[in-house]
Write a protein that holds these residues in place. Structure first.
Motif, PDB file in Angstrom:
ATOM      1  N   LYS A 328       0.814  -1.212   0.000  1.00 24.79           N
ATOM      2  CA  LYS A 328       0.000   0.000   0.000  1.00 24.79           C
ATOM      3  C   LYS A 328       0.850   1.266   0.000  1.00 24.79           C
ATOM      4  O   LYS A 328       0.481   2.278  -0.611  1.00 24.79           O
ATOM      5  CB  LYS A 328      -0.922  -0.005   1.215  1.00 24.79           C
ATOM      6  N   ALA A 329       2.005   1.215   0.665  1.00 21.02           N
ATOM      7  CA  ALA A 329       2.861   2.400   0.788  1.00 21.02           C
ATOM      8  C   ALA A 329       3.831   2.562  -0.373  1.00 21.02           C
ATOM      9  O   ALA A 329       4.545   3.562  -0.452  1.00 21.02           O
ATOM     10  CB  ALA A 329       3.639   2.337   2.104  1.00 21.02           C
ATOM     11  N   THR A 330       3.878   1.596  -1.273  1.00 22.66           N
ATOM     12  CA  THR A 330       4.773   1.682  -2.430  1.00 22.66           C
ATOM     13  C   THR A 330       4.190   2.625  -3.473  1.00 22.66           C
ATOM     14  O   THR A 330       3.040   2.461  -3.894  1.00 22.66           O
ATOM     15  CB  THR A 330       4.988   0.283  -3.040  1.00 22.66           C
ATOM     16  N   THR A 331       4.971   3.603  -3.884  1.00 22.92           N
ATOM     17  CA  THR A 331       4.484   4.596  -4.848  1.00 22.92           C
ATOM     18  C   THR A 331       5.179   4.529  -6.197  1.00 22.92           C
ATOM     19  O   THR A 331       4.721   5.138  -7.157  1.00 22.92           O
ATOM     20  CB  THR A 331       4.649   6.016  -4.274  1.00 22.92           C
ATOM     21  N   CYS A 332       6.295   3.812  -6.291  1.00 26.85           N
ATOM     22  CA  CYS A 332       7.007   3.731  -7.568  1.00 26.85           C
ATOM     23  C   CYS A 332       6.291   2.766  -8.516  1.00 26.85           C
ATOM     24  O   CYS A 332       5.440   1.970  -8.090  1.00 26.85           O
ATOM     25  CB  CYS A 332       8.450   3.254  -7.337  1.00 26.85           C
ATOM     26  N   PRO A 333       6.592   2.802  -9.818  1.00 33.68           N
ATOM     27  CA  PRO A 333       5.987   1.851 -10.759  1.00 33.68           C
ATOM     28  C   PRO A 333       6.348   0.403 -10.397  1.00 33.68           C
ATOM     29  O   PRO A 333       7.475   0.114  -9.989  1.00 33.68           O
ATOM     30  CB  PRO A 333       6.607   2.245 -12.107  1.00 33.68           C
ATOM     31  N   VAL A 334       5.374  -0.479 -10.550  1.00 37.26           N
ATOM     32  CA  VAL A 334       5.554  -1.891 -10.207  1.00 37.26           C
ATOM     33  C   VAL A 334       5.087  -2.762 -11.371  1.00 37.26           C
ATOM     34  O   VAL A 334       4.005  -2.539 -11.931  1.00 37.26           O
ATOM     35  CB  VAL A 334       4.767  -2.271  -8.938  1.00 37.26           C
ATOM     36  N   LEU A 335       5.895  -3.735 -11.729  1.00 42.61           N
ATOM     37  CA  LEU A 335       5.486  -4.815 -12.627  1.00 42.61           C
ATOM     38  C   LEU A 335       5.377  -6.064 -11.768  1.00 42.61           C
ATOM     39  O   LEU A 335       6.382  -6.637 -11.354  1.00 42.61           O
ATOM     40  CB  LEU A 335       6.511  -5.014 -13.747  1.00 42.61           C
ATOM     41  N   ALA A 336       4.151  -6.457 -11.450  1.00 40.53           N
ATOM     42  CA  ALA A 336       3.913  -7.600 -10.562  1.00 40.53           C
ATOM     43  C   ALA A 336       3.459  -8.786 -11.408  1.00 40.53           C
ATOM     44  O   ALA A 336       2.360  -8.773 -11.975  1.00 40.53           O
ATOM     45  CB  ALA A 336       2.862  -7.253  -9.521  1.00 40.53           C
ATOM     46  N   LEU A 337       4.309  -9.805 -11.500  1.00 39.79           N
ATOM     47  CA  LEU A 337       4.052 -10.957 -12.350  1.00 39.79           C
ATOM     48  C   LEU A 337       3.791 -12.198 -11.505  1.00 39.79           C
ATOM     49  O   LEU A 337       4.412 -12.395 -10.462  1.00 39.79           O
ATOM     50  CB  LEU A 337       5.241 -11.195 -13.280  1.00 39.79           C
ATOM     51  N   GLY A 338       2.882 -13.031 -11.976  1.00 39.08           N
ATOM     52  CA  GLY A 338       2.573 -14.280 -11.286  1.00 39.08           C
ATOM     53  C   GLY A 338       2.256 -15.367 -12.279  1.00 39.08           C
ATOM     54  O   GLY A 338       1.913 -15.100 -13.441  1.00 39.08           O
ATOM     55  N   GLN A 365       1.732  -2.468 -13.611  1.00 40.44           N
ATOM     56  CA  GLN A 365       1.011  -3.559 -14.264  1.00 40.44           C
ATOM     57  C   GLN A 365       0.991  -4.797 -13.364  1.00 40.44           C
ATOM     58  O   GLN A 365       1.968  -5.087 -12.676  1.00 40.44           O
ATOM     59  CB  GLN A 365       1.673  -3.924 -15.590  1.00 40.44           C
ATOM     60  N   ILE A 366      -0.128  -5.506 -13.409  1.00 42.55           N
ATOM     61  CA  ILE A 366      -0.264  -6.804 -12.730  1.00 42.55           C
ATOM     62  C   ILE A 366      -0.618  -7.822 -13.804  1.00 42.55           C
ATOM     63  O   ILE A 366      -1.567  -7.628 -14.553  1.00 42.55           O
ATOM     64  CB  ILE A 366      -1.358  -6.768 -11.647  1.00 42.55           C
ATOM     65  N   LYS A 367       0.155  -8.888 -13.886  1.00 45.42           N
ATOM     66  CA  LYS A 367      -0.074  -9.855 -14.964  1.00 45.42           C
ATOM     67  C   LYS A 367       0.074 -11.282 -14.462  1.00 45.42           C
ATOM     68  O   LYS A 367       0.991 -11.592 -13.696  1.00 45.42           O
ATOM     69  CB  LYS A 367       0.909  -9.606 -16.109  1.00 45.42           C
ATOM     70  N   VAL A 368      -0.826 -12.147 -14.889  1.00 49.29           N
ATOM     71  CA  VAL A 368      -0.773 -13.574 -14.568  1.00 49.29           C
ATOM     72  C   VAL A 368      -0.583 -14.344 -15.870  1.00 49.29           C
ATOM     73  O   VAL A 368      -1.307 -14.127 -16.845  1.00 49.29           O
ATOM     74  CB  VAL A 368      -2.061 -14.040 -13.862  1.00 49.29           C
ATOM     75  N   TYR A 369       0.394 -15.255 -15.880  1.00 46.06           N
ATOM     76  CA  TYR A 369       0.700 -16.041 -17.070  1.00 46.06           C
ATOM     77  C   TYR A 369       0.055 -17.429 -16.973  1.00 46.06           C
ATOM     78  O   TYR A 369       0.329 -18.177 -16.021  1.00 46.06           O
ATOM     79  CB  TYR A 369       2.206 -16.215 -17.226  1.00 46.06           C
ATOM     80  N   PRO A 370      -0.766 -17.807 -17.942  1.00 48.69           N
ATOM     81  CA  PRO A 370      -1.336 -19.165 -17.935  1.00 48.69           C
ATOM     82  C   PRO A 370      -0.239 -20.215 -18.004  1.00 48.69           C
ATOM     83  O   PRO A 370       0.727 -20.074 -18.755  1.00 48.69           O
ATOM     84  CB  PRO A 370      -2.196 -19.187 -19.204  1.00 48.69           C
ATOM     85  N   GLY A 371      -0.385 -21.249 -17.193  1.00 50.01           N
ATOM     86  CA  GLY A 371       0.498 -22.404 -17.293  1.00 50.01           C
ATOM     87  C   GLY A 371       1.879 -22.245 -16.713  1.00 50.01           C
ATOM     88  O   GLY A 371       2.709 -23.145 -16.855  1.00 50.01           O
ATOM     89  N   LEU A 372       2.174 -21.128 -16.042  1.00 47.52           N
ATOM     90  CA  LEU A 372       3.503 -20.935 -15.480  1.00 47.52           C
ATOM     91  C   LEU A 372       3.513 -21.206 -13.971  1.00 47.52           C
ATOM     92  O   LEU A 372       2.570 -20.888 -13.256  1.00 47.52           O
ATOM     93  CB  LEU A 372       4.021 -19.521 -15.738  1.00 47.52           C
ATOM     94  N   SER A 373       4.640 -21.763 -13.520  1.00 47.37           N
ATOM     95  CA  SER A 373       4.814 -22.153 -12.120  1.00 47.37           C
ATOM     96  C   SER A 373       5.415 -21.015 -11.301  1.00 47.37           C
ATOM     97  O   SER A 373       5.612 -19.899 -11.790  1.00 47.37           O
ATOM     98  CB  SER A 373       5.747 -23.359 -12.050  1.00 47.37           C
ATOM     99  N   HIS A 374       5.755 -21.316 -10.062  1.00 45.29           N
ATOM    100  CA  HIS A 374       6.401 -20.340  -9.184  1.00 45.29           C
ATOM    101  C   HIS A 374       7.756 -19.908  -9.738  1.00 45.29           C
ATOM    102  O   HIS A 374       8.215 -18.799  -9.484  1.00 45.29           O
ATOM    103  CB  HIS A 374       6.577 -20.943  -7.786  1.00 45.29           C
ATOM    104  N   LEU A 375       8.389 -20.789 -10.488  1.00 47.48           N
ATOM    105  CA  LEU A 375       9.682 -20.473 -11.094  1.00 47.48           C
ATOM    106  C   LEU A 375       9.532 -19.882 -12.488  1.00 47.48           C
ATOM    107  O   LEU A 375      10.524 -19.691 -13.187  1.00 47.48           O
ATOM    108  CB  LEU A 375      10.554 -21.737 -11.153  1.00 47.48           C
ATOM    109  N   PHE A 376       8.286 -19.616 -12.903  1.00 47.48           N
ATOM    110  CA  PHE A 376       7.994 -19.042 -14.210  1.00 47.48           C
ATOM    111  C   PHE A 376       8.468 -19.954 -15.336  1.00 47.48           C
ATOM    112  O   PHE A 376       8.973 -19.514 -16.355  1.00 47.48           O
ATOM    113  CB  PHE A 376       8.565 -17.626 -14.327  1.00 47.48           C
ATOM    114  N   GLN A 377       8.265 -21.258 -15.119  1.00 45.19           N
ATOM    115  CA  GLN A 377       8.445 -22.268 -16.158  1.00 45.19           C
ATOM    116  C   GLN A 377       7.070 -22.744 -16.618  1.00 45.19           C
ATOM    117  O   GLN A 377       6.117 -22.753 -15.836  1.00 45.19           O
ATOM    118  CB  GLN A 377       9.194 -23.490 -15.609  1.00 45.19           C
TER     119      GLN A 377
END
Length: 409
Positions: A328-338, A365-377
């Motif tokens: 909540k306190a973060t004000t800089c741009p964030v790319l949050a990937l999952g 940006q907040i983005k979720v990738y179909p089929g990717l694991s915690h390691l982004f494989q």
């Protein structure tokens, strides 16, 4: 999260076996829902035997040698109540693995487990790298790392730079786990797309000083803060950001809430209450690893389970953390990937907090990738125990999105 979270079932206890005669041996332990690859090494002259399970990504463990001859072996790993006895027949060690009364056949043949990692770069690189150190003076810790410049970098080019912060567990600068080196792959890709990076060994790991075992997440955050300050002091770069994986992503929000970073790339960084996330994690990992039902029924039982397995100060403090104030306190741009298949930091728990608390701004940006694991494989199940068998280290679309986003700032 911590690597041994991966093995919440019988697999967590299968960190060691051992086999016979000089040299390297390998075999498959069939534990029903899980098939695990055992790699063992025997030195008959020194009576030393080590073993590991490749799917757990754990380091080799020394075993207690009860008996070792030219054709027979008997070893044990007392902390996990494991024994193995085998006899060499026609160049195959025919043996029995026993853990807490469970008996499983385990035959071993000569050889080493090998891994194909097509994304891993090899020297010579088309860019410059520099071995550097920086200090967390308050903690008396010196961190060693690799500063990677972009292709065709020239002094005075104010290119963006990212500090890479690993997930939990003692890791080197490449975030080497499950026989992959994701930070090496990311650094290489960024360098080829105009972005500098600094990746470093965790305190008390590889070439960095300090005591890892006694450190808390707040201590690792202080190390990362020192890394950001070091990059600014060099006066070689433009924007200075942080790229963190898992706990490293949480550290990104911690430092973002203090205004210490110009931007954040969070790769599955927790953005919610940690105890709730870990309760969900434990049950998700248990199911995919063959456990029927719920391993823990609520947050209280999850805390009890985890504290029983890890009595460290880190675990006790980590379980009490709440990432939401930092987000909540973060004000800089964030790319949050999952990743949709992430079982360690499930997007079903994490993303609602991100969407509710991250500051709305054009670059975030907040983005979720179909089929990717915690390691982004790309992974069929998300089971981290499959990671070592997957050749891909980081999904190409993730690499592309990270570089494109940073260059757009």
């Amino acid at each position: 999260m911590k690597k041994y979270f991966v093995g919440v079932m019988l697999a967590a206890g299968l960190t060691c076996q051992a086999q016979s005669l000089d040299g390297s041996w390998m075999g498959t332990l069939d534990a029903g829902a899980q098939k695990m690859t055992i790699q063992a090494k025997v030195n008959q002259a020194s009576r030393q035997v080590t073993a590991t399970i490749t799917e757990l990504g754990a380091p080799e463990q020394a075993l207690d040698v009860n008996y070792l001859s030219a054709d027979s072996i008997s070893v044990a790993f007392e902390p996990l109540d494991i024994t193995y006895q085998g006899k060499l027949q026609d160049n195959v060690v025919k043996g029995i693995f026993v853990q807490r009364g469970f008996r499983l056949p385990l035959d071993l043949t000569r050889g080493d487990v090998t891994y194909n990692r097509p994304q891993e770069p090899t020297a010579p690189y088309p860019y410059q790298t520099e071995e550097v150190t920086f200090a967390n003076k308050a903690a008396g810790v010196t961190l060693a790392g690799t500063l990677t410049y972009p292709v065709d970098y020239k002094a005075g080019n104010k290119v963006p730079v990212v500090l890479m912060v690993t997930g939990s567990g003692p890791e080197n600068r490449d975030e080497e786990l499950f026989h992959h080196k994701p930070f090496l792959v990311i650094a290489d890709y960024l360098a080829r797309h105009g972005i500098a990076s600094l990746r470093y060994d965790d305190r008390g790991t590889a070439q960095s000083t300090g005591d890892y075992a006694s450190a808390l997440t707040t201590d690792f955050a202080a190390d990362a803060e020192a890394g950001l300050a070091y990059l600014r002091q060099l006066k070689k770069f433009g924007k200075v950001g942080l790229l963190g994986h898992s706990e490293g992503g949480l550290i990104g929000y911690m430092l973002g809430s203090k205004g210490k970073t110009d931007f954040i790339v969070s790769l599955a960084g927790p953005a919610c209450r940690i105890d709730t996330m870990l309760m969900t994690q434990l049950n998700a990992l248990a199911r995919v690893q063959g456990y029927n039902g719920m391993l823990v029924k609520d947050v209280a039982s999850a805390k009890q389970y985890l504290n029983a397995g890890d009595k460290s100060a880190w675990m006790k403090a980590f379980l009490e953390m709440d990432a939401t104030p930092f987000v909540k306190a973060t004000t800089c741009p964030v790319l949050a990937l999952g990743g949709e298949k992430d079982l360690n930091v499930p997007v079903s728990i994490n993303n609602p907090s991100l969407e509710a608390r991250l500051k709305k701004q054009p670059k975030t940006q907040i983005k979720v990738y179909p089929g990717l694991s915690h390691l982004f494989q790309h992974s069929a199940t998300g089971n981290p125990m499959e990671a070592s068998k997957i050749e891909e280290t980081v999904a190409p679309e993730v690499l592309s999105d990270i570089a494109t986003w940073i260059n757009s700032l």
